[in-house]
Design an enzyme around this catalytic site. Structure first.
Site, PDB file in Angstrom:
ATOM      1  N   GLU A  21       0.849  -1.199   0.000  1.00  0.00           N
ATOM      2  CA  GLU A  21       0.000   0.000   0.000  1.00  0.00           C
ATOM      3  C   GLU A  21       0.880   1.243   0.000  1.00  0.00           C
ATOM      4  O   GLU A  21       1.892   1.254   0.712  1.00  0.00           O
ATOM      5  CB  GLU A  21      -0.911   0.000   1.237  1.00  0.00           C
ATOM      6  CG  GLU A  21      -1.905  -1.154   1.214  1.00  0.00           C
ATOM      7  CD  GLU A  21      -2.829  -1.209   2.441  1.00  0.00           C
ATOM      8  OE1 GLU A  21      -2.757  -0.303   3.285  1.00  0.00           O
ATOM      9  OE2 GLU A  21      -3.607  -2.157   2.536  1.00  0.00           O
ATOM     10  N   HIS A  78      -7.891   1.315   1.688  1.00  0.00           N
ATOM     11  CA  HIS A  78      -7.721   1.088   3.132  1.00  0.00           C
ATOM     12  C   HIS A  78      -8.486   2.157   3.941  1.00  0.00           C
ATOM     13  O   HIS A  78      -7.898   2.860   4.769  1.00  0.00           O
ATOM     14  CB  HIS A  78      -6.226   1.098   3.511  1.00  0.00           C
ATOM     15  CG  HIS A  78      -5.960   0.422   4.837  1.00  0.00           C
ATOM     16  ND1 HIS A  78      -4.836  -0.331   5.075  1.00  0.00           N
ATOM     17  CD2 HIS A  78      -6.667   0.392   6.007  1.00  0.00           C
ATOM     18  CE1 HIS A  78      -4.862  -0.785   6.332  1.00  0.00           C
ATOM     19  NE2 HIS A  78      -5.970  -0.353   6.906  1.00  0.00           N
TER      20      HIS A  78
HETATM   21  N1  LIG Z   1      -9.160  -2.117   6.523  1.00  0.00           N
HETATM   22  C1  LIG Z   1      -9.179  -1.479   7.676  1.00  0.00           C
HETATM   23  O1  LIG Z   1      -9.198  -0.263   7.736  1.00  0.00           O
HETATM   24  C2  LIG Z   1      -9.195  -2.284   8.949  1.00  0.00           C
HETATM   25  C3  LIG Z   1      -9.828  -1.728  10.070  1.00  0.00           C
HETATM   26  C4  LIG Z   1      -9.857  -2.477  11.236  1.00  0.00           C
HETATM   27  C5  LIG Z   1      -9.245  -3.715  11.289  1.00  0.00           C
HETATM   28  N2  LIG Z   1      -8.633  -4.209  10.179  1.00  0.00           N
HETATM   29  C6  LIG Z   1      -7.994  -5.537  10.236  1.00  0.00           C
HETATM   30  O2  LIG Z   1      -8.942  -6.483  10.668  1.00  0.00           O
HETATM   31  C7  LIG Z   1      -8.342  -7.323  11.638  1.00  0.00           C
HETATM   32  C8  LIG Z   1      -9.405  -7.888  12.546  1.00  0.00           C
HETATM   33  O3  LIG Z   1      -9.914  -6.858  13.346  1.00  0.00           O
HETATM   34  P1  LIG Z   1     -10.805  -7.200  14.632  1.00  0.00           P
HETATM   35  O4  LIG Z   1     -11.127  -5.895  15.254  1.00  0.00           O
HETATM   36  O5  LIG Z   1     -11.911  -8.113  14.293  1.00  0.00           O
HETATM   37  O6  LIG Z   1      -9.729  -7.980  15.518  1.00  0.00           O
HETATM   38  P2  LIG Z   1      -9.985  -9.052  16.639  1.00  0.00           P
HETATM   39  O7  LIG Z   1      -8.692  -9.195  17.356  1.00  0.00           O
HETATM   40  O8  LIG Z   1     -11.201  -8.722  17.420  1.00  0.00           O
HETATM   41  O9  LIG Z   1     -10.282 -10.408  15.837  1.00  0.00           O
HETATM   42  C9  LIG Z   1      -9.295 -11.107  15.137  1.00  0.00           C
HETATM   43  C10 LIG Z   1      -9.733 -12.538  14.909  1.00  0.00           C
HETATM   44  O10 LIG Z   1      -8.690 -13.223  14.198  1.00  0.00           O
HETATM   45  C11 LIG Z   1      -8.354 -14.435  14.870  1.00  0.00           C
HETATM   46  N3  LIG Z   1      -6.952 -14.745  14.623  1.00  0.00           N
HETATM   47  C12 LIG Z   1      -5.872 -14.113  15.128  1.00  0.00           C
HETATM   48  N4  LIG Z   1      -4.742 -14.675  14.653  1.00  0.00           N
HETATM   49  C13 LIG Z   1      -5.115 -15.687  13.831  1.00  0.00           C
HETATM   50  C14 LIG Z   1      -4.404 -16.647  13.061  1.00  0.00           C
HETATM   51  N5  LIG Z   1      -3.086 -16.669  13.032  1.00  0.00           N
HETATM   52  N6  LIG Z   1      -5.124 -17.543  12.343  1.00  0.00           N
HETATM   53  C15 LIG Z   1      -6.461 -17.529  12.376  1.00  0.00           C
HETATM   54  N7  LIG Z   1      -7.192 -16.642  13.100  1.00  0.00           N
HETATM   55  C16 LIG Z   1      -6.523 -15.735  13.813  1.00  0.00           C
HETATM   56  C17 LIG Z   1      -8.673 -14.168  16.338  1.00  0.00           C
HETATM   57  O11 LIG Z   1      -8.863 -15.367  17.037  1.00  0.00           O
HETATM   58  C18 LIG Z   1      -9.950 -13.340  16.198  1.00  0.00           C
HETATM   59  O12 LIG Z   1     -11.055 -14.189  16.000  1.00  0.00           O
HETATM   60  C19 LIG Z   1      -7.322  -6.420  12.339  1.00  0.00           C
HETATM   61  O13 LIG Z   1      -6.280  -7.164  12.926  1.00  0.00           O
HETATM   62  C20 LIG Z   1      -6.825  -5.553  11.211  1.00  0.00           C
HETATM   63  O14 LIG Z   1      -5.712  -6.148  10.599  1.00  0.00           O
HETATM   64  C21 LIG Z   1      -8.592  -3.519   9.034  1.00  0.00           C
HETATM   65  O1  LIG Z   2      -6.278  -2.097  11.773  1.00  0.00           O
HETATM   66  C1  LIG Z   2      -7.033  -1.135  11.691  1.00  0.00           C
HETATM   67  O2  LIG Z   2      -7.885  -0.864  12.569  1.00  0.00           O
HETATM   68  C2  LIG Z   2      -6.991  -0.269  10.495  1.00  0.00           C
HETATM   69  O3  LIG Z   2      -6.007  -0.642   9.602  1.00  0.00           O
HETATM   70  C3  LIG Z   2      -6.941   1.170  10.921  1.00  0.00           C
HETATM   71  O4  LIG Z   2      -6.593   2.001   9.887  1.00  0.00           O
HETATM   72  P1  LIG Z   2      -6.689   3.584  10.106  1.00  0.00           P
HETATM   73  O5  LIG Z   2      -5.775   3.957  11.209  1.00  0.00           O
HETATM   74  O6  LIG Z   2      -6.271   4.185   8.818  1.00  0.00           O
HETATM   75  O7  LIG Z   2      -8.116   3.896  10.440  1.00  0.00           O
END
Ligand SMILES: NC(=O)c1ccc[n+]([C@@H]2O[C@H](COP(=O)([O-])OP(=O)(O)OC[C@H]3O[C@@H](n4cnc5c(N)ncnc54)[C@H](O)[C@@H]3O)[C@@H](O)[C@H]2O)c1
Ligand SMILES: O=C(O)[C@H](O)COP(=O)(O)O
Length: 332
Positions: free
Chosen positions: A262, A281
């Site tokens: 990214e 993102h």
């Molecule tokens: N695109 C975005 O802007 C954005 C925003 C928020 C989160 N995210 C991503 O989404 C992910 C999940 O967020 P969340 O709030 O649900 O997190 P969370 O910690 O609540 O949930 C993560 C889940 O993944 C599972 N997990 C962890 N490691 C694993 C592995 N090695 N294999 C299989 N399962 C595994 C955990 O058991 C849990 O169920 C974050 O870690 C982040 O990378 C992206």
């Molecule tokens: O893991 C996350 O929650 C997201 O990647 C957050 O991204 P942001 O800081 O750009 O909202």
């Protein structure tokens, strides 16, 4: 004591305002260029980051650094081992953007199922032919596969169920009580979920444990009409394998908010494909989520700097080490 809190990437104004109200000197860094940053970070007790990398070298440039605050759920941009070894606390904001990401995952599904991109272009072109060529997808009764059942997986599953889809869940924990408590069926093997789902939505952290969890072999298990939605981390999917599968029509489409690199490089094969929708993102970036995330993060940083145990401590070992260190200093 007023402490420098260096914010690497702009966050909602309410976050810095809270830091200032707690008496801290909250400052946005002028540059992410390493040399300049090393100078700016030197006096910081706290660093707040979004996706900017915080590695051992940066930590060593700030000898007084006590806490690294990560805006969001994923902490794969921080060298956790290096932070822990240095007794630096790492905090994040789990759940603060869950609803925002869940809605975005569904938005990507709707975009693909209803051909919103091609439809919008056809409507603007006004050639009058598109309507009769398109066959859109109805989502009621579609099988919606949720991979990972943390805050976002659970929120997405609830939205999909509310739309009348049949939700199935895979998590790495067998017979996960959280899945059962929420009333969703859990599928034991990821391959089996991939084989039955019309939509596969990924909700896992990045890092080595999930790297290319969805690769060529897993994509081959999916239905030819299936949609893959990734709002988690780009590294969870083998992007090259996905691009080939999409180009050859071996799956129906993909909705992607995150990428292996990214910003998405202009040469990415994904850019030329019609059966994908891409967002930069931003799935956690609703106004409400940005405000929530920034204020929760500021609260965590303020607690850490005041010597209180933060609620969302990613590396509790660092907290223990600090407590032991403080006790032995007091005893000395
Ligand atoms: N695109 C975005 O802007 C954005 C925003 C928020 C989160 N995210 C991503 O989404 C992910 C999940 O967020 P969340 O709030 O649900 O997190 P969370 O910690 O609540 O949930 C993560 C889940 O993944 C599972 N997990 C962890 N490691 C694993 C592995 N090695 N294999 C299989 N399962 C595994 C955990 O058991 C849990 O169920 C974050 O870690 C982040 O990378 C992206
Ligand atoms: O893991 C996350 O929650 C997201 O990647 C957050 O991204 P942001 O800081 O750009 O909202």
């Amino acid at each position: 004591m007023a402490s420098l809190c260096l914010i690497l990437q702009r966050i909602h104004d309410d976050g810095p305002a809270l830091l200032r109200a707690a008496g801290h000197d909250s400052r946005l860094s002028r540059s992410l260029e390493r040399e300049a940053l090393a100078g700016e970070i030197a006096g910081a007790r706290a660093v707040l980051t979004r996706d900017a990398r915080v590695d051992a070298a940066l930590m060593d440039a700030a000898p007084g650094l006590e806490v690294i605050g990560v805006h969001g759920a994923g902490v794969d941009n921080v060298d956790l081992a290096a932070a822990t070894a240095r007794g630096i606390l790492v905090v994040n904001t789990p759940g603060a953007n869950a609803r925002s990401v869940a809605e975005h995952a569904l938005a990507l599904v709707f975009h693909l199922a209803k051909s919103l991109g091609p439809g919008d272009r056809a409507a603007r072109a006004s050639d009058g032919t598109f309507k009769y060529r398109s066959a859109l997808t109805e989502l009621e009764c579609a099988i919606f596969g949720v991979v990972g059942f943390g805050a976002i997986g659970a929120a997405t599953a609830r939205l999909a169920r509310a739309l009348g889809m049949e939700v199935v869940v895979w998590t790495r924990r067998p017979a996960d009580p959280a899945v059962a408590a929420a009333g969703f069926p859990q599928i034991a093997a990821l391959d089996d979920l991939l084989g039955v789902a019309d939509i596969v939505s990924l909700h896992l952290p990045g890092g080595e444990g999930t790297r290319h969890l969805i690769g060529a072999a897993q994509i081959a298990r999916m239905k030819p009409s299936a949609l893959l939605i990734n709002t988690a981390r780009g590294t969870v999917v083998d992007e090259a394998a996905l691009a080939v599968a999409l180009r050859e029509g071996r799956i129906g489409g993909a909705g992607l908010d995150v990428f292996e690199v990214e910003p998405l490089p202009p040469a990415s094969p994904l850019i030329g494909l019609d059966n994908v929708v891409l967002t930069p993102h931003v799935s956690g970036s609703t106004q409400a989520a940005l405000k929530r995330t920034a204020t929760v993060l500021a609260g965590e940083v303020i607690a850490a700097l005041a010597g209180r145990r933060p609620t969302h401590l990613v590396n509790p070992q660092a907290w223990t080490a600090r407590r032991i260190g403080a006790r032995s200093e007091a005893g000395a």
